[in-house]
Design a protein around this motif. Structure first.
Motif, PDB file in Angstrom:
ATOM      1  N   LEU A 139       0.806  -1.217   0.000  1.00  0.00           N
ATOM      2  CA  LEU A 139       0.000   0.000   0.000  1.00  0.00           C
ATOM      3  C   LEU A 139       0.844   1.275   0.000  1.00  0.00           C
ATOM      4  CD1 LEU A 139      -2.916  -1.063   2.363  1.00  0.00           C
ATOM      5  CD2 LEU A 139      -2.854  -1.030  -0.146  1.00  0.00           C
ATOM      6  N   GLU A 140       2.149   1.143   0.158  1.00  0.00           N
ATOM      7  CA  GLU A 140       3.025   2.313   0.079  1.00  0.00           C
ATOM      8  C   GLU A 140       3.029   2.905  -1.332  1.00  0.00           C
ATOM      9  OE1 GLU A 140       5.108   4.081   2.310  1.00  0.00           O
ATOM     10  OE2 GLU A 140       3.827   3.048   3.758  1.00  0.00           O
ATOM     11  N   CYS A 141       2.853   2.066  -2.344  1.00  0.00           N
ATOM     12  CA  CYS A 141       2.883   2.520  -3.732  1.00  0.00           C
ATOM     13  C   CYS A 141       1.665   3.389  -4.012  1.00  0.00           C
ATOM     14  CB  CYS A 141       2.900   1.331  -4.693  1.00  0.00           C
ATOM     15  SG  CYS A 141       2.769   1.815  -6.427  1.00  0.00           S
ATOM     16  N   ASN A 142       1.905   4.592  -4.539  1.00  0.00           N
ATOM     17  CA  ASN A 142       0.800   5.487  -4.872  1.00  0.00           C
ATOM     18  C   ASN A 142       0.548   5.576  -6.380  1.00  0.00           C
ATOM     19  OD1 ASN A 142       2.908   7.072  -5.720  1.00  0.00           O
ATOM     20  ND2 ASN A 142       2.581   8.717  -4.231  1.00  0.00           N
ATOM     21  N   GLN A 143       1.117   4.628  -7.141  1.00  0.00           N
ATOM     22  CA  GLN A 143       0.867   4.508  -8.580  1.00  0.00           C
ATOM     23  C   GLN A 143       1.300   5.744  -9.376  1.00  0.00           C
ATOM     24  OE1 GLN A 143      -0.498   1.700 -10.380  1.00  0.00           O
ATOM     25  NE2 GLN A 143       0.243   0.822  -8.473  1.00  0.00           N
ATOM     26  N   CYS A 144       2.466   6.264  -9.064  1.00  0.00           N
ATOM     27  CA  CYS A 144       2.979   7.413  -9.813  1.00  0.00           C
ATOM     28  C   CYS A 144       3.468   7.012 -11.202  1.00  0.00           C
ATOM     29  CB  CYS A 144       4.104   8.109  -9.038  1.00  0.00           C
ATOM     30  SG  CYS A 144       5.635   7.139  -8.921  1.00  0.00           S
ATOM     31  N   GLY A 145       3.851   5.738 -11.370  1.00  0.00           N
ATOM     32  CA  GLY A 145       4.279   5.237 -12.668  1.00  0.00           C
ATOM     33  C   GLY A 145       5.748   5.433 -12.987  1.00  0.00           C
ATOM     34  N   ASN A 175       4.135  -0.976 -12.471  1.00  0.00           N
ATOM     35  CA  ASN A 175       3.150  -0.392 -11.563  1.00  0.00           C
ATOM     36  C   ASN A 175       1.814  -1.147 -11.633  1.00  0.00           C
ATOM     37  OD1 ASN A 175       2.882   1.116 -14.192  1.00  0.00           O
ATOM     38  ND2 ASN A 175       1.160   2.037 -13.110  1.00  0.00           N
ATOM     39  N   GLN A 176       1.521  -1.806 -12.763  1.00  0.00           N
ATOM     40  CA  GLN A 176       0.314  -2.614 -12.851  1.00  0.00           C
ATOM     41  C   GLN A 176       0.436  -3.870 -11.979  1.00  0.00           C
ATOM     42  OE1 GLN A 176       0.236  -3.042 -17.146  1.00  0.00           O
ATOM     43  NE2 GLN A 176      -1.604  -1.755 -17.267  1.00  0.00           N
ATOM     44  N   VAL A 177       1.626  -4.426 -11.905  1.00  0.00           N
ATOM     45  CA  VAL A 177       1.841  -5.580 -11.025  1.00  0.00           C
ATOM     46  C   VAL A 177       1.495  -5.190  -9.595  1.00  0.00           C
ATOM     47  CG1 VAL A 177       3.591  -7.122 -10.031  1.00  0.00           C
ATOM     48  CG2 VAL A 177       3.564  -6.691 -12.504  1.00  0.00           C
ATOM     49  N   ILE A 178       2.019  -4.054  -9.159  1.00  0.00           N
ATOM     50  CA  ILE A 178       1.727  -3.580  -7.797  1.00  0.00           C
ATOM     51  C   ILE A 178       0.232  -3.346  -7.619  1.00  0.00           C
ATOM     52  CG2 ILE A 178       2.022  -1.639  -6.190  1.00  0.00           C
ATOM     53  CD1 ILE A 178       4.455  -3.281  -6.154  1.00  0.00           C
ATOM     54  N   ARG A 179      -0.419  -2.717  -8.601  1.00  0.00           N
ATOM     55  CA  ARG A 179      -1.851  -2.430  -8.480  1.00  0.00           C
ATOM     56  C   ARG A 179      -2.660  -3.721  -8.360  1.00  0.00           C
ATOM     57  NH1 ARG A 179      -4.107   1.128  -6.236  1.00  0.00           N
ATOM     58  NH2 ARG A 179      -3.894   2.846  -7.667  1.00  0.00           N
ATOM     59  N   PHE A 180      -2.376  -4.709  -9.204  1.00  0.00           N
ATOM     60  CA  PHE A 180      -3.080  -5.989  -9.103  1.00  0.00           C
ATOM     61  C   PHE A 180      -2.885  -6.596  -7.719  1.00  0.00           C
ATOM     62  CE2 PHE A 180      -2.993  -6.296 -13.878  1.00  0.00           C
ATOM     63  CZ  PHE A 180      -4.375  -6.369 -14.046  1.00  0.00           C
TER      64      PHE A 180
END
Length: 134
Positions: A27-33, A50-55
């Protein structure tokens, strides 16, 4: 793709396993890309980093069937660009480990062609060899 969010899967065993292996808080990732923008192997991936993290954040196991974790060379470019200090190579390694434990590896060592072996990222070869022969 339609995604139904389930509170149980958002905090389920799969996410806990990935976080335990990687020692990262997804959840630390804020999807900045920035990880995807700086990845030198992104053209070889079927999912952006970043899609891997989102999934994973959504509790979806899609990355287990993806080629992306196996293509990741762990060059640390993504980590150096991340404003939240998420160590994405560790997350990719966790995904590979879970895939190997479940027998869902995309790579079989004996089937790797010599030409591909010569140009493949080292992590692909290492991951394939970890699987062992069945």
């Amino acid at each position: 793709m339609r995604v139904v969010l389930d509170p149980e899967s958002l905090h389920g065993a799969f996410i806990r396993e990935i976080e335990a292996i990687s020692e990262q808080n997804l959840l630390e990732c804020n999807q900045c890309g920035r990880c995807s923008a700086g990845c030198p192997l992104v053209e070889e991936m079927d999912l952006l980093p970043n899609q891997v993290i989102r999934f994973l954040q959504l509790g979806l196991e899609t990355p287990l069937q993806a080629r992306t974790p196996w293509v990741c060379a762990a060059c640390l470019m993504c980590e150096s660009r991340c404003p939240k200090d998420v160590d994405l190579p560790r997350v990719m390694e966790a995904v590979r480990q879970v895939a190997l434990r479940r027998g869902e590896s995309q790579v079989v060592a004996k089937d790797v062609e010599p030409a591909l072996l010569a140009r493949a990222p080292q992590m692909v070869v290492v991951g394939a060899l970890r699987r062992g022969e069945k």
